[in-house]
Design a protein around this motif. Structure first.
Motif, PDB file in Angstrom:
ATOM      1  N   ASN A   1       0.815  -1.219   0.000  1.00  0.00           N
ATOM      2  CA  ASN A   1       0.000   0.000   0.000  1.00  0.00           C
ATOM      3  C   ASN A   1       0.849   1.270   0.000  1.00  0.00           C
ATOM      4  O   ASN A   1       2.055   1.232   0.253  1.00  0.00           O
ATOM      5  CB  ASN A   1      -0.970  -0.052   1.185  1.00  0.00           C
ATOM      6  CG  ASN A   1      -0.234  -0.151   2.504  1.00  0.00           C
ATOM      7  OD1 ASN A   1       0.384   0.798   2.962  1.00  0.00           O
ATOM      8  ND2 ASN A   1      -0.269  -1.339   3.119  1.00  0.00           N
TER       9      ASN A   1
ATOM     10  N   VAL B   1       0.989   3.604   2.095  1.00  0.00           N
ATOM     11  CA  VAL B   1       1.566   3.906   3.408  1.00  0.00           C
ATOM     12  C   VAL B   1       2.881   3.142   3.581  1.00  0.00           C
ATOM     13  O   VAL B   1       3.862   3.665   4.104  1.00  0.00           O
ATOM     14  CB  VAL B   1       0.584   3.496   4.536  1.00  0.00           C
ATOM     15  CG1 VAL B   1       1.093   3.922   5.899  1.00  0.00           C
ATOM     16  CG2 VAL B   1      -0.806   4.055   4.281  1.00  0.00           C
TER      17      VAL B   1
ATOM     18  N   GLY C   1      -3.785  -3.094   1.512  1.00  0.00           N
ATOM     19  CA  GLY C   1      -3.973  -1.929   2.386  1.00  0.00           C
ATOM     20  C   GLY C   1      -4.684  -0.739   1.768  1.00  0.00           C
ATOM     21  O   GLY C   1      -5.597  -0.165   2.369  1.00  0.00           O
ATOM     22  N   THR C   2      -4.253  -0.304   0.601  1.00  0.00           N
ATOM     23  CA  THR C   2      -4.907   0.840  -0.070  1.00  0.00           C
ATOM     24  C   THR C   2      -5.390   0.360  -1.442  1.00  0.00           C
ATOM     25  O   THR C   2      -4.771   0.613  -2.467  1.00  0.00           O
ATOM     26  CB  THR C   2      -3.962   2.058  -0.190  1.00  0.00           C
ATOM     27  OG1 THR C   2      -2.715   1.654  -0.756  1.00  0.00           O
ATOM     28  CG2 THR C   2      -3.687   2.695   1.170  1.00  0.00           C
TER      29      THR C   2
ATOM     30  N   VAL D   1      -4.947  -6.991   4.764  1.00  0.00           N
ATOM     31  CA  VAL D   1      -5.148  -5.824   5.637  1.00  0.00           C
ATOM     32  C   VAL D   1      -6.634  -5.468   5.772  1.00  0.00           C
ATOM     33  O   VAL D   1      -7.306  -5.187   4.773  1.00  0.00           O
ATOM     34  CB  VAL D   1      -4.397  -4.589   5.072  1.00  0.00           C
ATOM     35  CG1 VAL D   1      -4.603  -3.372   5.991  1.00  0.00           C
ATOM     36  CG2 VAL D   1      -2.927  -4.889   4.888  1.00  0.00           C
TER      37      VAL D   1
ATOM     38  N   VAL E   1      -7.226  -0.965  10.269  1.00  0.00           N
ATOM     39  CA  VAL E   1      -6.050  -1.813  10.041  1.00  0.00           C
ATOM     40  C   VAL E   1      -5.438  -2.315  11.353  1.00  0.00           C
ATOM     41  O   VAL E   1      -4.496  -3.107  11.330  1.00  0.00           O
ATOM     42  CB  VAL E   1      -4.960  -1.068   9.214  1.00  0.00           C
ATOM     43  CG1 VAL E   1      -5.536  -0.608   7.888  1.00  0.00           C
ATOM     44  CG2 VAL E   1      -4.373   0.104   9.988  1.00  0.00           C
TER      45      VAL E   1
ATOM     46  N   THR F   1       3.535   2.855  11.778  1.00  0.00           N
ATOM     47  CA  THR F   1       2.648   2.298  10.756  1.00  0.00           C
ATOM     48  C   THR F   1       3.422   1.446   9.752  1.00  0.00           C
ATOM     49  O   THR F   1       4.593   1.707   9.452  1.00  0.00           O
ATOM     50  CB  THR F   1       1.870   3.412  10.022  1.00  0.00           C
ATOM     51  OG1 THR F   1       0.843   2.792   9.233  1.00  0.00           O
ATOM     52  CG2 THR F   1       2.761   4.244   9.103  1.00  0.00           C
ATOM     53  N   ALA F   2       2.760   0.408   9.297  1.00  0.00           N
ATOM     54  CA  ALA F   2       3.238  -0.403   8.174  1.00  0.00           C
ATOM     55  C   ALA F   2       4.442  -1.295   8.476  1.00  0.00           C
ATOM     56  O   ALA F   2       5.047  -1.834   7.565  1.00  0.00           O
ATOM     57  CB  ALA F   2       3.528   0.461   6.954  1.00  0.00           C
TER      58      ALA F   2
ATOM     59  N   CYS G   1       3.201  -4.625   7.371  1.00  0.00           N
ATOM     60  CA  CYS G   1       3.242  -4.710   5.898  1.00  0.00           C
ATOM     61  C   CYS G   1       4.685  -4.968   5.433  1.00  0.00           C
ATOM     62  O   CYS G   1       4.922  -5.735   4.496  1.00  0.00           O
ATOM     63  CB  CYS G   1       2.740  -3.412   5.275  1.00  0.00           C
ATOM     64  SG  CYS G   1       1.179  -2.807   5.933  1.00  0.00           S
TER      65      CYS G   1
HETATM   66  C1  LIG Z   1      -2.699   2.991   7.978  1.00  0.00           C
HETATM   67  C2  LIG Z   1      -3.000   2.178   6.789  1.00  0.00           C
HETATM   68  N1  LIG Z   1      -4.153   2.364   6.071  1.00  0.00           N
HETATM   69  C3  LIG Z   1      -4.267   1.546   5.038  1.00  0.00           C
HETATM   70  S1  LIG Z   1      -2.963   0.470   4.879  1.00  0.00           S
HETATM   71  C4  LIG Z   1      -2.188   1.150   6.242  1.00  0.00           C
HETATM   72  C5  LIG Z   1      -0.872   0.689   6.717  1.00  0.00           C
HETATM   73  C6  LIG Z   1      -0.940  -0.233   7.875  1.00  0.00           C
HETATM   74  O1  LIG Z   1      -1.579  -1.434   7.588  1.00  0.00           O
END
Ligand SMILES: Cc1ncsc1CCO
Ligand SMILES: Nc1ncnc2c1ncn2[C@@H]1O[C@H](COP(=O)(O)OP(=O)(O)OP(=O)(O)O)[C@@H](O)[C@H]1O
Ligand SMILES: [Mg+2]
Length: 267
Positions: free
Chosen positions: A26, A28, A68-69, A97, A140, A193-194, A197
């Protein structure tokens, strides 16, 4: 031939021959995930366009897909890449996610599960929901303890014939028969964050290095994160300084240290 039986041996082998890992992740995560792979010793490529994702999967050694996105165009790229990887027998990792949040995500994940991911990596709320359970996840973020997801992970691994990794305070990995818990990491990790991921992408890198031992490769990736997370906590004032210290700790981690400190126990 070198044996790659321990996390350290796999880390060493990865650095000696950095695998090309196609990461469909994603917006992020893209930057931190690419830096995590470089710090660990792999070669990341964030390639997701429908026009090229399938072709690129033909040259990469492993593929990771994270929803994620999500958008419709991205789904086309994910499908094309997963089909190429699956038909070429290359390992591919799914990170579902917040798949429980909307019908769009649920449908995308169902279609990807039909393409048989080699490994599924998620937080506890995601894995519980994938097995049809009631999860308390918020967007998430996980709101469930990993212990609660262990039964779901075993069920999912058997049903999908995949390795399933659940992350949180203590990680859990199973292929439906074997199962281990991995201790370590830091309470600061979910504050950045992430990182999950990024771990999904690193699981792909280890799977590319040891495709003959997908369970061991998954355990090695999670153990690498666990020890680097512990090291990065030392001297970190909060999530900001933890984040850059984590990249430095990953790059500094050597095979011997990883094997000496990894805390992996049968579950
Ligand atoms: C904050 C966030 N929103 C969509 S993907 C992501 C990254 C953490 O999974
Ligand atoms: N409380 C904790 N203590 C120690 N380590 C943790 C803790 N929570 C998460 N981790 C570690 O953080 C890493 C990311 O796992 P996490 O479960 O937070 O992923 P995630 O929820 O998918 O993250 P994101 O969606 O933000 O990418 C893993 O290595 C995990 O072991
Ligand atoms: Mg996640």
């Amino acid at each position: 031939m070198q044996t790659k039986t321990t996390p350290g041996a796999m880390l060493k082998a990865m650095r000696e021959k950095p695998p090309l890992v196609q990461c469909i992740t994603n917006y992020v995560a893209m930057n931190i995930a690419a830096n995590v792979l470089l710090a660990a010793g792999a070669s990341p490529a964030m390639v997701h366009a429908a026009e090229e994702a399938g072709e690129f999967a033909g040259i990469a050694s492993a593929l990771t897909i994270n929803i994620g996105t999500l958008s419709t165009q991205w789904i086309d790229g994910m499908q094309a890449a997963a089909k190429t990887a699956a038909s070429a027998g290359k390992p591919w990792v799914l990170d579902p996610v917040a798949h429980y949040a909307t019908a769009f995500r649920r449908n995308a994940v169902a279609d990807l599960l039909a393409l048989h991911p080699t490994i599924i990596r998620g937080n506890a709320s995601e894995i519980i929901a994938l097995a049809g359970g009631e999860s308390r996840g918020q967007g998430v973020d996980s709101r469930d303890p990993v212990e609660q997801a262990e039964g779901s992970a075993r069920w999912l691994a058997e049903r999908q014939r995949a390795v399933v990794a659940v992350t949180g305070a203590v990680d859990f990995v199973t292929d439906g028969e074997r199962a281990v818990r991995i201790e370590g990491g830091s309470a600061l990790m979910p504050q950045v964050t992430a990182l999950g991921c990024s771990l999904t992408c690193l699981v792909g890198a280890f799977a590319a290095t040891a495709p003959e031992d997908i369970f061991g490769a998954t355990v090695a990736a999670l153990s690498t994160f666990a020890i680097a997370g512990e090291d990065a906590t030392l001297g970190a004032a909060g999530p900001g300084s933890f984040s850059w210290r984590f990249l430095d700790a990953l790059a500094a981690l050597d095979a011997e240290t990883l094997d000496a400190r990894a805390r992996i126990s049968a579950a």
